[in-house]
Design an enzyme around this catalytic site. Structure first.
Site, PDB file in Angstrom:
ATOM      1  N   ASN A  10     -32.071  40.512 -15.813  1.00 41.25           N
ATOM      2  CA  ASN A  10     -32.712  39.194 -15.767  1.00 41.25           C
ATOM      3  C   ASN A  10     -32.811  38.756 -14.303  1.00 41.25           C
ATOM      4  O   ASN A  10     -31.810  38.376 -13.697  1.00 41.25           O
ATOM      5  CB  ASN A  10     -31.848  38.207 -16.578  1.00 41.25           C
ATOM      6  CG  ASN A  10     -32.367  36.788 -16.514  1.00 41.25           C
ATOM      7  OD1 ASN A  10     -33.489  36.551 -16.060  1.00 41.25           O
ATOM      8  ND2 ASN A  10     -31.566  35.845 -16.974  1.00 41.25           N
ATOM      9  N   LYS A  12     -34.292  36.226 -13.187  1.00 42.38           N
ATOM     10  CA  LYS A  12     -34.345  34.757 -13.104  1.00 42.38           C
ATOM     11  C   LYS A  12     -35.474  34.320 -12.151  1.00 42.38           C
ATOM     12  O   LYS A  12     -36.470  35.027 -12.022  1.00 42.38           O
ATOM     13  CB  LYS A  12     -32.999  34.186 -12.664  1.00 42.38           C
ATOM     14  CG  LYS A  12     -31.827  34.768 -13.448  1.00 42.38           C
ATOM     15  CD  LYS A  12     -30.586  33.982 -13.274  1.00 42.38           C
ATOM     16  CE  LYS A  12     -29.433  34.734 -13.890  1.00 42.38           C
ATOM     17  NZ  LYS A  12     -28.261  33.914 -14.078  1.00 42.38           N
ATOM     18  N   HIS A  94     -31.631  31.547 -23.178  1.00 42.77           N
ATOM     19  CA  HIS A  94     -30.692  31.721 -22.065  1.00 42.77           C
ATOM     20  C   HIS A  94     -30.015  30.382 -21.788  1.00 42.77           C
ATOM     21  O   HIS A  94     -30.642  29.324 -21.890  1.00 42.77           O
ATOM     22  CB  HIS A  94     -31.439  32.221 -20.820  1.00 42.77           C
ATOM     23  CG  HIS A  94     -30.496  32.680 -19.756  1.00 42.77           C
ATOM     24  ND1 HIS A  94     -29.838  31.800 -18.930  1.00 42.77           N
ATOM     25  CD2 HIS A  94     -30.080  33.919 -19.394  1.00 42.77           C
ATOM     26  CE1 HIS A  94     -29.051  32.484 -18.110  1.00 42.77           C
ATOM     27  NE2 HIS A  94     -29.187  33.777 -18.374  1.00 42.77           N
ATOM     28  N   GLU A  96     -29.288  28.891 -19.197  1.00 41.92           N
ATOM     29  CA  GLU A  96     -29.920  28.051 -18.165  1.00 41.92           C
ATOM     30  C   GLU A  96     -31.059  27.231 -18.774  1.00 41.92           C
ATOM     31  O   GLU A  96     -31.304  26.097 -18.372  1.00 41.92           O
ATOM     32  CB  GLU A  96     -30.388  28.924 -16.989  1.00 41.92           C
ATOM     33  CG  GLU A  96     -29.194  29.374 -16.159  1.00 41.92           C
ATOM     34  CD  GLU A  96     -29.339  30.725 -15.496  1.00 41.92           C
ATOM     35  OE1 GLU A  96     -30.456  31.240 -15.390  1.00 41.92           O
ATOM     36  OE2 GLU A  96     -28.289  31.283 -15.091  1.00 41.92           O
ATOM     37  N   GLU A 164     -23.331  35.561 -23.872  1.00 44.34           N
ATOM     38  CA  GLU A 164     -23.143  35.248 -22.456  1.00 44.34           C
ATOM     39  C   GLU A 164     -22.318  33.965 -22.317  1.00 44.34           C
ATOM     40  O   GLU A 164     -22.865  32.857 -22.414  1.00 44.34           O
ATOM     41  CB  GLU A 164     -24.497  35.026 -21.783  1.00 44.34           C
ATOM     42  CG  GLU A 164     -25.431  36.211 -21.874  1.00 44.34           C
ATOM     43  CD  GLU A 164     -26.438  36.213 -20.741  1.00 44.34           C
ATOM     44  OE1 GLU A 164     -26.459  37.186 -19.991  1.00 44.34           O
ATOM     45  OE2 GLU A 164     -27.187  35.224 -20.587  1.00 44.34           O
ATOM     46  N   GLY A 170     -23.135  34.134 -13.373  1.00 45.30           N
ATOM     47  CA  GLY A 170     -23.365  33.877 -11.950  1.00 45.30           C
ATOM     48  C   GLY A 170     -22.154  33.336 -11.215  1.00 45.30           C
ATOM     49  O   GLY A 170     -22.262  32.852 -10.095  1.00 45.30           O
ATOM     50  N   SER A 210     -21.725  38.009 -15.062  1.00 45.89           N
ATOM     51  CA  SER A 210     -21.128  38.647 -13.885  1.00 45.89           C
ATOM     52  C   SER A 210     -20.829  40.138 -14.081  1.00 45.89           C
ATOM     53  O   SER A 210     -19.850  40.659 -13.566  1.00 45.89           O
ATOM     54  CB  SER A 210     -19.864  37.893 -13.454  1.00 45.89           C
ATOM     55  OG  SER A 210     -20.204  36.572 -13.074  1.00 45.89           O
TER      56      SER A 210
HETATM   57  C1  PEP Z   1     -27.718  36.207 -16.844  1.00 51.27           C
HETATM   58  O1  PEP Z   1     -28.416  35.462 -16.193  1.00 51.27           O
HETATM   59  O2  PEP Z   1     -28.094  36.518 -17.972  1.00 51.27           O
HETATM   60  C2  PEP Z   1     -26.463  36.691 -16.269  1.00 51.27           C
HETATM   61  C3  PEP Z   1     -25.624  37.276 -17.052  1.00 51.27           C
HETATM   62  O3  PEP Z   1     -26.266  36.465 -14.919  1.00 51.27           O
HETATM   63  P1  PEP Z   1     -25.132  37.114 -13.978  1.00 51.27           P
HETATM   64  O4  PEP Z   1     -25.067  38.592 -14.299  1.00 51.27           O
HETATM   65  O5  PEP Z   1     -25.597  36.852 -12.580  1.00 51.27           O
HETATM   66  O6  PEP Z   1     -23.840  36.437 -14.313  1.00 51.27           O
END
Ligand code: PEP
Length: 247
Positions: A10, A12, A94, A96, A164, A170, A210
């Site tokens: 992703n 983003k 997601h 976000e 997630e 992040g 992460s």
């Molecule tokens: C994501 O945006 O789906 C995600 C898991 O981000 P990150 O790997 O940066 O934590």
């Protein structure tokens, strides 16, 4: 049936034409484990560039898609527009978008239904906040998100679930393998009880939060972790190591 390992990237709201071309070149030249399904998700403005230049066995996902055919929905993308540009995946729900853009469970479910019924596969995301985890509500929160999905969706074959935990996205704070496996097992159990044995057995459940080239191998060995949704690390050359980590 063995579930095919799946790694999503992703991107983003990141990247320029130049940096996205570098990522595509890196993936095109890499030796990738053929037993892993890979899908990358650039910003809307880079979708066509990526689809037209990326090796065909890697899928491309939009980061959103709307639940109406076409029309006066400024800023949205339609399923038919995606398919017209040979984009047949979308990430929906997601955290976000759920938190910053206030997308509610039933809108996410409605978009997932519309997309999957019209030819776009979905990486459907769920997960709890830190506050909810600390209050012992993780399974309750994820079950409620799944409940909303089940109320709309009938065909689960085009859905990949990404668990997630919001506190791990992040932040560099990855869930422990035990924490992740516990929730993945609960999600599979929920599917078995509330949908069917077949859907529970066949649905891929990804971990996201992460993930990097150092922590992925251990996570990927867990029985109910069928791959990853990777944010930050998917923009780096080490994404290839994550893709190849399941062997
Ligand atoms: C994501 O945006 O789906 C995600 C898991 O981000 P990150 O790997 O940066 O934590």
């Amino acid at each position: 049936m063995a579930r095919k390992f799946f790694v999503g990237g992703n991107f983003k709201m990141n990247g320029s034409v130049s940096s996205i071309k570098d990522i595509v070149n890196n993936l095109n030249n890499a030796k990738l484990d053929p037993s892993v399904e890979v899908v990358v998700s650039p910003s809307a403005i880079h979708l066509v560039l990526v689809r037209d230049s990326l090796r065909s066995e890697i899928g491309v996902a939009a980061q959103n898609v709307y639940d109406k055919p076409n029309g006066a929905f400024t800023g949205e993308l339609s399923v038919s527009q995606l398919l017209d540009s040979k984009i047949d995946w979308a990430i929906l729900g997601h955290s976000e978008r759920r938190t910053i853009l206030k997308e509610a469970d039933d809108l996410v479910a409605s978009k997932t239904k519309y997309a999957t019924e019209n030819g776009v596969s979905v990486i459907w995301c769920c997960g709890e906040s830190l506050e909810e985890r600390e209050a012992g509500k993780t399974i309750e929160v994820v079950s409620k998100q799944l409940e909303a999905l089940k109320a709309k969706v009938t065909d689960w074959s085009k859905i990949v679930i990404a668990y997630e935990p919001i506190w791990a996205i992040g932040t560099g704070k990855v869930a422990t393998t035990e924490q992740a496996q516990e929730v993945h097992k609960a999600i599979r159990g929920w599917l078995k009880t509330n949908v069917s044995d077949k859907v529970a057995e066949e649905t891929r459940i990804l971990y996201g939060g992460s993930v990097n080239e150092k922590n992925c191998a251990e996570l990927g060995k867990q029985p109910d972790i069928d791959g990853f949704l990777v944010g930050g690390a998917s923009l780096k050359p080490a994404f290839v190591d994550i893709i190849n980590s399941s062997k």
